[in-house]
Write a protein that holds these residues in place. Structure first.
Motif, PDB file in Angstrom:
ATOM      1  N   LYS A  64       0.840  -1.171   0.027  1.00 56.35           N
ATOM      2  CA  LYS A  64       0.047   0.055  -0.031  1.00 56.35           C
ATOM      3  C   LYS A  64       0.857   1.268  -0.012  1.00 56.35           C
ATOM      4  N   GLY A  65       0.514   2.424  -0.586  1.00 57.91           N
ATOM      5  CA  GLY A  65       1.372   3.526  -0.458  1.00 57.91           C
ATOM      6  C   GLY A  65       0.807   4.678  -1.499  1.00 57.91           C
ATOM      7  N   CYS A  66       1.818   5.511  -1.830  1.00 60.05           N
ATOM      8  CA  CYS A  66       1.368   6.546  -2.615  1.00 60.05           C
ATOM      9  C   CYS A  66       2.251   6.278  -4.131  1.00 60.05           C
ATOM     10  N   VAL A  67       1.572   6.703  -5.257  1.00 65.32           N
ATOM     11  CA  VAL A  67       2.201   6.808  -6.559  1.00 65.32           C
ATOM     12  C   VAL A  67       1.844   7.753  -7.349  1.00 65.32           C
ATOM     13  N   PRO A  68       2.413   8.094  -8.507  1.00 66.21           N
ATOM     14  CA  PRO A  68       2.100   9.065  -9.298  1.00 66.21           C
ATOM     15  C   PRO A  68       0.965   8.335 -10.275  1.00 66.21           C
ATOM     16  N   LEU A  69      -0.009   9.297 -10.678  1.00 63.03           N
ATOM     17  CA  LEU A  69      -1.011   8.703 -11.519  1.00 63.03           C
ATOM     18  C   LEU A  69      -0.747   7.751 -12.645  1.00 63.03           C
ATOM     19  N   ALA A  70       0.506   8.130 -13.216  1.00 60.78           N
ATOM     20  CA  ALA A  70       1.223   7.246 -14.334  1.00 60.78           C
ATOM     21  C   ALA A  70       1.255   5.718 -14.147  1.00 60.78           C
ATOM     22  N   SER A  71       1.505   5.697 -12.655  1.00 60.96           N
ATOM     23  CA  SER A  71       1.828   4.195 -12.059  1.00 60.96           C
ATOM     24  C   SER A  71       0.442   3.466 -11.717  1.00 60.96           C
TER      25      SER A  71
END
Length: 123
Positions: A64-71
């Motif tokens: 779980k976490g944070c990613v850029p929209l492209a990912s």
């Protein structure tokens, strides 16, 4: 009076826009158990995600976490964990702490089978 209201609205907009998105973070979850903590997303990482890593049809790991929209909504099919190659699929969600839900669950019997296979590969 109008200038004061305009400046107040501008300051409020900057404060609201400056707040970071909060997501749950779990670096490595095994067999449906993922210990999580809260994090603030920074930079281009503006989406929360849940990820499932599978080998064949067997669920191996979760993240779980944070990613850029492209990912978002992507699958990396060449990830290794404990000498097992698996595919990791990241699915993003919208809003604060939206990745709180459990990732795909796995049966206890399948989990025991995977641990047994992994342990026997070490011998």
């Amino acid at each position: 009076m109008n200038k004061i209201m305009f400046v107040g609205a501008l300051v409020l907009a900057c404060v609201v826009m400056g707040q970071a998105l909060q997501c749950y973070k779990c670096n490595l979850g095994l067999f449906g158990f993922c210990s999580k903590s809260k994090i603030n997303c920074t930079g281009a990482s503006d989406k929360c995600y849940n990820a499932d890593g599978k080998t064949g049809s067997l669920l191996v790991v979760q993240e779980k976490g944070c990613v850029p929209l492209a990912s978002c909504n992507t699958t990396d099919s060449n990830v290794a964990f404990q000498q097992v190659i698996y595919s990791m699929t990241k699915v993003c969600c919208e809003g604060e702490l939206c990745n709180s839900g459990a990732t795909t669950s796995v049966s206890v019997l399948a989990g025991i089978g995977m641990v047994t296979v992994w342990l026997t590969s070490l011998l």
